[in-house]
Design a protein around this motif. Structure first.
Motif, PDB file in Angstrom:
ATOM      1  N   ASN A 275       4.755  -4.453  -5.724  1.00 19.75           N
ATOM      2  CA  ASN A 275       3.894  -3.289  -5.961  1.00 19.75           C
ATOM      3  C   ASN A 275       3.528  -3.174  -7.436  1.00 19.75           C
ATOM      4  O   ASN A 275       3.823  -2.181  -8.091  1.00 19.75           O
ATOM      5  CB  ASN A 275       4.605  -2.009  -5.494  1.00 19.75           C
ATOM      6  CG  ASN A 275       4.480  -1.813  -3.995  1.00 19.75           C
ATOM      7  OD1 ASN A 275       3.759  -2.547  -3.325  1.00 19.75           O
ATOM      8  ND2 ASN A 275       5.170  -0.823  -3.459  1.00 19.75           N
ATOM      9  N   THR A 276       2.881  -4.214  -7.946  1.00 17.79           N
ATOM     10  CA  THR A 276       2.477  -4.167  -9.354  1.00 17.79           C
ATOM     11  C   THR A 276       0.954  -4.113  -9.431  1.00 17.79           C
ATOM     12  O   THR A 276       0.283  -5.131  -9.577  1.00 17.79           O
ATOM     13  CB  THR A 276       3.022  -5.392 -10.125  1.00 17.79           C
ATOM     14  OG1 THR A 276       2.671  -6.587  -9.418  1.00 17.79           O
ATOM     15  CG2 THR A 276       4.530  -5.328 -10.255  1.00 17.79           C
ATOM     16  N   GLY A 277       0.435  -2.922  -9.299  1.00 13.27           N
ATOM     17  CA  GLY A 277      -1.007  -2.723  -9.422  1.00 13.27           C
ATOM     18  C   GLY A 277      -1.756  -3.022  -8.135  1.00 13.27           C
ATOM     19  O   GLY A 277      -1.154  -3.168  -7.065  1.00 13.27           O
ATOM     20  N   TYR A 278      -3.070  -3.071  -8.245  1.00  8.26           N
ATOM     21  CA  TYR A 278      -3.907  -3.275  -7.061  1.00  8.26           C
ATOM     22  C   TYR A 278      -3.682  -4.682  -6.516  1.00  8.26           C
ATOM     23  O   TYR A 278      -3.708  -5.654  -7.265  1.00  8.26           O
ATOM     24  CB  TYR A 278      -5.384  -3.063  -7.414  1.00  8.26           C
ATOM     25  CG  TYR A 278      -5.623  -1.793  -8.211  1.00  8.26           C
ATOM     26  CD1 TYR A 278      -4.850  -0.657  -7.994  1.00  8.26           C
ATOM     27  CD2 TYR A 278      -6.603  -1.726  -9.187  1.00  8.26           C
ATOM     28  CE1 TYR A 278      -5.037   0.502  -8.729  1.00  8.26           C
ATOM     29  CE2 TYR A 278      -6.807  -0.571  -9.933  1.00  8.26           C
ATOM     30  CZ  TYR A 278      -6.005   0.539  -9.699  1.00  8.26           C
ATOM     31  OH  TYR A 278      -6.198   1.672 -10.426  1.00  8.26           O
ATOM     32  N   ASP A 279      -3.510  -4.772  -5.212  1.00  6.50           N
ATOM     33  CA  ASP A 279      -3.154  -6.059  -4.615  1.00  6.50           C
ATOM     34  C   ASP A 279      -4.428  -6.857  -4.331  1.00  6.50           C
ATOM     35  O   ASP A 279      -4.945  -6.893  -3.214  1.00  6.50           O
ATOM     36  CB  ASP A 279      -2.327  -5.814  -3.346  1.00  6.50           C
ATOM     37  CG  ASP A 279      -1.477  -7.021  -2.998  1.00  6.50           C
ATOM     38  OD1 ASP A 279      -1.787  -8.123  -3.504  1.00  6.50           O
ATOM     39  OD2 ASP A 279      -0.515  -6.882  -2.230  1.00  6.50           O
TER      40      ASP A 279
ATOM     41  N   LEU B 113      -7.023  -2.053  -1.121  1.00  2.00           N
ATOM     42  CA  LEU B 113      -7.006  -1.587  -2.509  1.00  2.00           C
ATOM     43  C   LEU B 113      -6.363  -0.210  -2.601  1.00  2.00           C
ATOM     44  O   LEU B 113      -5.705   0.128  -3.574  1.00  2.00           O
ATOM     45  CB  LEU B 113      -8.425  -1.551  -3.081  1.00  2.00           C
ATOM     46  CG  LEU B 113      -9.059  -2.918  -3.344  1.00  2.00           C
ATOM     47  CD1 LEU B 113     -10.482  -2.750  -3.833  1.00  2.00           C
ATOM     48  CD2 LEU B 113      -8.248  -3.700  -4.381  1.00  2.00           C
TER      49      LEU B 113
ATOM     50  N   SER C 183       8.808  -9.738  -9.199  1.00  2.00           N
ATOM     51  CA  SER C 183       7.949  -8.570  -9.367  1.00  2.00           C
ATOM     52  C   SER C 183       8.735  -7.468 -10.081  1.00  2.00           C
ATOM     53  O   SER C 183       9.853  -7.144  -9.677  1.00  2.00           O
ATOM     54  CB  SER C 183       7.479  -8.052  -8.007  1.00  2.00           C
ATOM     55  OG  SER C 183       6.849  -6.795  -8.166  1.00  2.00           O
TER      56      SER C 183
ATOM     57  N   SER D   5       8.071  -4.464  -9.980  1.00  2.00           N
ATOM     58  CA  SER D   5       8.197  -3.342  -9.051  1.00  2.00           C
ATOM     59  C   SER D   5       8.037  -3.849  -7.635  1.00  2.00           C
ATOM     60  O   SER D   5       6.944  -4.220  -7.214  1.00  2.00           O
ATOM     61  CB  SER D   5       7.165  -2.254  -9.321  1.00  2.00           C
ATOM     62  OG  SER D   5       7.331  -1.240  -8.346  1.00  2.00           O
ATOM     63  N   ALA D   6       9.140  -3.892  -6.911  1.00  2.00           N
ATOM     64  CA  ALA D   6       9.096  -4.408  -5.541  1.00  2.00           C
ATOM     65  C   ALA D   6       8.481  -3.388  -4.600  1.00  2.00           C
ATOM     66  O   ALA D   6       7.522  -3.666  -3.892  1.00  2.00           O
ATOM     67  CB  ALA D   6      10.498  -4.766  -5.078  1.00  2.00           C
TER      68      ALA D   6
ATOM     69  N   GLY E 276       6.505   0.997  -6.953  1.00  2.00           N
ATOM     70  CA  GLY E 276       5.224   1.188  -7.631  1.00  2.00           C
ATOM     71  C   GLY E 276       5.415   1.272  -9.135  1.00  2.00           C
ATOM     72  O   GLY E 276       6.549   1.253  -9.650  1.00  2.00           O
ATOM     73  N   LEU E 277       4.311   1.367  -9.854  1.00  2.00           N
ATOM     74  CA  LEU E 277       4.360   1.411 -11.320  1.00  2.00           C
ATOM     75  C   LEU E 277       4.314   2.844 -11.838  1.00  2.00           C
ATOM     76  O   LEU E 277       4.981   3.186 -12.816  1.00  2.00           O
ATOM     77  CB  LEU E 277       3.182   0.622 -11.898  1.00  2.00           C
ATOM     78  CG  LEU E 277       3.162  -0.876 -11.545  1.00  2.00           C
ATOM     79  CD1 LEU E 277       1.829  -1.494 -11.938  1.00  2.00           C
ATOM     80  CD2 LEU E 277       4.305  -1.608 -12.226  1.00  2.00           C
TER      81      LEU E 277
ATOM     82  N   LEU F 118       3.457  -4.016 -16.457  1.00  2.00           N
ATOM     83  CA  LEU F 118       2.661  -4.764 -15.475  1.00  2.00           C
ATOM     84  C   LEU F 118       2.457  -6.219 -15.898  1.00  2.00           C
ATOM     85  O   LEU F 118       2.474  -7.131 -15.070  1.00  2.00           O
ATOM     86  CB  LEU F 118       1.311  -4.047 -15.273  1.00  2.00           C
ATOM     87  CG  LEU F 118       0.254  -4.709 -14.393  1.00  2.00           C
ATOM     88  CD1 LEU F 118       0.812  -5.042 -13.016  1.00  2.00           C
ATOM     89  CD2 LEU F 118      -0.955  -3.790 -14.239  1.00  2.00           C
TER      90      LEU F 118
ATOM     91  N   LYS G 236       1.796  -9.732 -13.834  1.00  2.00           N
ATOM     92  CA  LYS G 236       0.399 -10.121 -13.613  1.00  2.00           C
ATOM     93  C   LYS G 236      -0.218 -10.559 -14.943  1.00  2.00           C
ATOM     94  O   LYS G 236       0.097  -9.995 -16.000  1.00  2.00           O
ATOM     95  CB  LYS G 236      -0.395  -8.944 -13.033  1.00  2.00           C
ATOM     96  CG  LYS G 236       0.013  -8.539 -11.622  1.00  2.00           C
ATOM     97  CD  LYS G 236      -0.425  -9.573 -10.588  1.00  2.00           C
ATOM     98  CE  LYS G 236      -0.209  -9.150  -9.144  1.00  2.00           C
ATOM     99  NZ  LYS G 236       1.095  -8.647  -8.786  1.00  2.00           N
TER     100      LYS G 236
ATOM    101  N   MET H 235      -8.274  -5.631 -12.330  1.00  2.00           N
ATOM    102  CA  MET H 235      -7.823  -4.326 -11.822  1.00  2.00           C
ATOM    103  C   MET H 235      -8.575  -3.198 -12.542  1.00  2.00           C
ATOM    104  O   MET H 235      -8.990  -2.231 -11.909  1.00  2.00           O
ATOM    105  CB  MET H 235      -6.315  -4.145 -12.044  1.00  2.00           C
ATOM    106  CG  MET H 235      -5.447  -5.041 -11.193  1.00  2.00           C
ATOM    107  SD  MET H 235      -3.697  -4.635 -11.474  1.00  2.00           S
ATOM    108  CE  MET H 235      -2.897  -6.045 -10.725  1.00  2.00           C
TER     109      MET H 235
ATOM    110  N   VAL I 290      -0.314   3.503 -13.357  1.00  2.00           N
ATOM    111  CA  VAL I 290      -0.528   2.145 -12.812  1.00  2.00           C
ATOM    112  C   VAL I 290      -1.020   1.132 -13.868  1.00  2.00           C
ATOM    113  O   VAL I 290      -0.364   0.134 -14.119  1.00  2.00           O
ATOM    114  CB  VAL I 290      -1.471   2.141 -11.590  1.00  2.00           C
ATOM    115  CG1 VAL I 290      -1.664   0.709 -11.075  1.00  2.00           C
ATOM    116  CG2 VAL I 290      -0.917   3.022 -10.475  1.00  2.00           C
TER     117      VAL I 290
END
Lengths: 492, 492
Positions: A218-222, B226, B442, B444-445, B448-449, B457, B461, B469, B487
């Motif tokens: 869950n790191t940002g928009y997938d 999204l 990751s 954040s599994a 979320g952020l 992030l 990424k 993003m 985020v």
């Protein structure tokens, strides 16, 4: 509605400003072709992976059902994401259009050039990168053939989470780009659930590294989900990480004959309740579909004639348990009068012969004349009504038949006539799209929109959603070089 | 790394140009508040769903772990998507920032205003719209509580495909916005697989209708993905359609004590191979985690002390079959010396008491002092190494413990110390993010952020993906009114 004939709309060209590869007697003047011949010029690909001869390119201009034909003159077979990046960087800078192509098994014309777009085949990116026997995560290049991956996994007691009729040819990158469905969605879900990561090259050559191997991220928009099902219009998928289930130790199949459609629905409901976790396929065929397979392909129907047929498959980890569950289920639906006849298969030969009744329907129908193919999602309780309404609409000019993945609300509704006529087509379309839209269904369940269905998108999505899609397209591919004339309808 | 303390970075405000709701003695001068008092002015919401009193708003300014606190002055509780649309249209036109909030059970500070953003609660959009007992598809409003939905489905022999510790409070819209994970991902997959459709209101008030009820829908880019996991920064989820599995008829639980980490991995591998389709949870806890629950909460550990513990849950459609599979599996791993001790529970009370050992870990740890919480995905074979390396890094200043959803490669790694110190924090961060990044994990599994992890992030990424993003954000919310400072990291 898919036509088994070529009917490209040349007017689409007006709306796109791409400069196609020059088609003259000389070799196209692209950097890509400046190979060994001119040592001063930089070469991206070796001479052996650049094709311009008709004999090499032609097969890539024709689709799976030989229904659409493009005019590509240049076929490229990169081996790495870096090569794809170099190609796209060049094409983006010079505004050359590119059609990515996997195993070329799509049926919406999504992987075939409309004019002479450069064909970028992923077929030589076919290495398996890793497989983790603990997590069950496979990482591979986009050009790996689905069946090859499955064979590889079977030796390790795993399987691929998708199974398609085209598995012997289709590429995993193409599967991901199409969001291919098939027989196992009811059990393992769609690729949006099983694909953990995607590496893709964007139009400007950026290598988008979303190749997570993690189930939860869950790191940002997938963003990988935008690539899944975007049919090569947002990027060229180059690598895939996918969660693979354990290979079932036991597979069993039942074929049912059912006298009314409410029995079909009840069988599905009971199968979910009684077979639960071992249910792995739930297919539906009407009498017309089965009859054509029996008559045209001389395949035996082991049970009598019925208005409706279902195939129920179970896959589990204990044969005796699965047999018990299946028998209990059979006894119940037979005793309740839901199902009128049936047969069960557990050995490979019997199972294959029952699957042939389902998998060879299109082949059989083509022997009867012209087939207007289609692929919709509609509520399961409206499958039979859909077929009846379309039959009423076309009258005597065609025979309407329905079959498909009942467990996923996915019907393939075909109209068969002796030959193609525009009159019959105009009876079918837009009637079927309007019908689907009224049921809040999908005008493309698993085939995608490609070139053929792009103009029907508005039957399933609102204008504001389509506008958002256009905005997404311009982020990923501002020059519109990637797979032009596909997926998104022309602006009105 | 989550801190159980409030540490907002006020400098974030510099980067965002929103005009917050005026905070003075008078009521904020927004259209929203022009309610019954002034009959000439248009009212969007009735007086009873607009809150400005501290006693009403305060609870919405504080998060689940009482770790972050906002300064929201205005709380709105719309009942329909149209009301949300009217609110956002107004806020977008006047550049007022809005923080959407579901059940306020998030742990990344994603649902709490950073300053005085308007809090838009979905709690009164709580109607179940439809449930189809054949397809298993539930459609409901975003404010439905997860457990309420589950109770509703249980009566119809179905269940929700996700199960979280916060199920008694969390809203399904919040679950979707966070892409909540939990205990059942190993069996039913993530929300990207089970959510079929989403209705959301975008920043400009557009109601984005992607509320498909169909399992297969390949009509263009699948924009709902999204929204899943975008934590309210791209739109406010107002309705959800979700595929629900059949309620299992049998649930069984085993707790294992294991003396070395290779045994943990082997148990997981064997569970997948032997329990196959009935495996529904695979949890891992180290000795430190279990010891704190036993010591601080007086909960009994039915097996002795071991360096590692696992909980394996099965859910199936036939109790006898499941028992047989579980027993065969147990016999094998005990005989092979993989597992040193274990206990099996099949009645509700026993099952609940074993689950408490896992679910009350955080509660127990908080009684020992300050807890630096976190949530990562890393390869399962590196769980134990991760805990050791962090312990070496922090030395005597904290106790490091690991537990989590082993079946999904999701570890919760906590550092416990008597009190919070910036020195210890600086030992932990960025060490844990660098460690995760090296393993391609990751940061954040499943949490979320939100606000707390947005600046990390880039450990998961690349900059080019983060730029994409940002581009997506500006399509959906060009004025950046939706959940600002969440985020996406600030631009460097």
């Amino acid at each position: 509605m898919f036509l088994l004939s070529c009917r490209f709309d040349a007017s689409a060209a007006k709306l796109f400003t791409f400069k196609a590869v020059e088609n003259n007697d000389k070799k196209p003047k692209t950097l890509l072709l400046a190979t060994a011949r001119t040592s001063q010029q930089t070469s991206i690909l070796g001479q052996t992976r650049v094709f311009t001869e008709e004999c090499d390119v032609d097969g890539h201009n024709l689709d799976w059902y030989k229904a659409v034909k493009g005019s590509g003159k240049l076929l490229l077979k990169p081996k790495t994401a870096e090569e794809v990046s170099a190609i796209l960087t060049y094409c983006n800078d010079t505004k050359l259009a590119v059609t990515p192509q996997g195993g070329n098994t799509g049926v919406s014309g999504g992987a075939i050039p409309v004019f002479d777009e450069i064909i970028l085949s992923t077929s030589q990116m076919n290495k398996i990168i890793s497989f983790d026997e603990i997590s069950g995560v496979l990482v591979c290049e986009a050009g790996c053939i689905l069946d090859t991956l499955n064979e590889y996994l079977m030796e390790k007691n795993f399987i691929m989470p998708l199974d398609l009729g085209s598995k012997g040819s289709c590429n995993i990158g193409g599967n991901v780009s199409t969001n291919a469905g098939g027989l196992r969605v009811i059990r393992y879900g769609s690729l949006h659930g099983t694909v953990l990561g995607v590496e893709a090259v964007l139009a400007n050559g950026t290598i988008m590294d979303c190749l997570s191997l993690m189930k939860k991220d869950n790191t940002g928009y997938d963003l990988k989900h935008l690539l899944i099902g975007s049919e090569g219009t947002l990027g060229v998928v180059t690598k895939v990480a996918i969660q693979c289930p354990v290979k079932p130790k036991s597979v069993q199949l039942a074929l049912f004959g059912i006298s009314n459609f409410s029995g079909v629905l009840e069988t599905f409901k009971q199968a979910k309740q009684n077979l639960g976790e071992i249910l792995s396929a739930c297919e539906y065929m009407d009498q017309t579909a089965i009859e054509s397979v029996v008559r045209n392909l001389n395949i035996r129907n082991p049970i009598g004639d019925f208005p409706f047929y279902m195939i129920i498959e179970t896959s589990g980890s204990n044969e005796q348990h699965d047999e018990e569950k299946l028998n209990t289920f059979l006894e119940k639906i037979m005793a309740d009068g839901v199902v009128q006849d049936g047969t069960v298969a557990s050995d490979y030969t019997q199972i294959r012969s029952i699957w042939e009744l389902r998998e060879r329907i299109i082949e059989a129908q083509l022997l009867d004349g012209f087939v207007y193919l289609s692929d919709f999602s509609v509520p399961v309780n409206s499958f039979d009504r859909f077929v009846h309404d379309v039959q009423n609409q076309v009258g005597d000019s065609g025979t309407v038949t329905g079959f498909g993945h009942l467990g996923d609300s996915n019907i393939h509704l075909h109209v068969i006539s002796k030959e193609y006529t525009p009159e019959l087509l105009s009876k079918i379309e837009p009637f079927v799209y309007e019908w689907t839209s009224k049921k809040r269904g999908s005008v493309s369940a698993e085939h995608g929109l490609g070139f053929k269905k792009k103009d029907y998108l508005s039957y399933s999505k609102s204008e504001s959603v389509i506008d958002l899609m256009r905005n997404v397209k311009s982020i990923f591919d501002p020059n519109h070089i990637l797979n032009p004339y596909k997926v998104l309808p022309d602006k009105k």
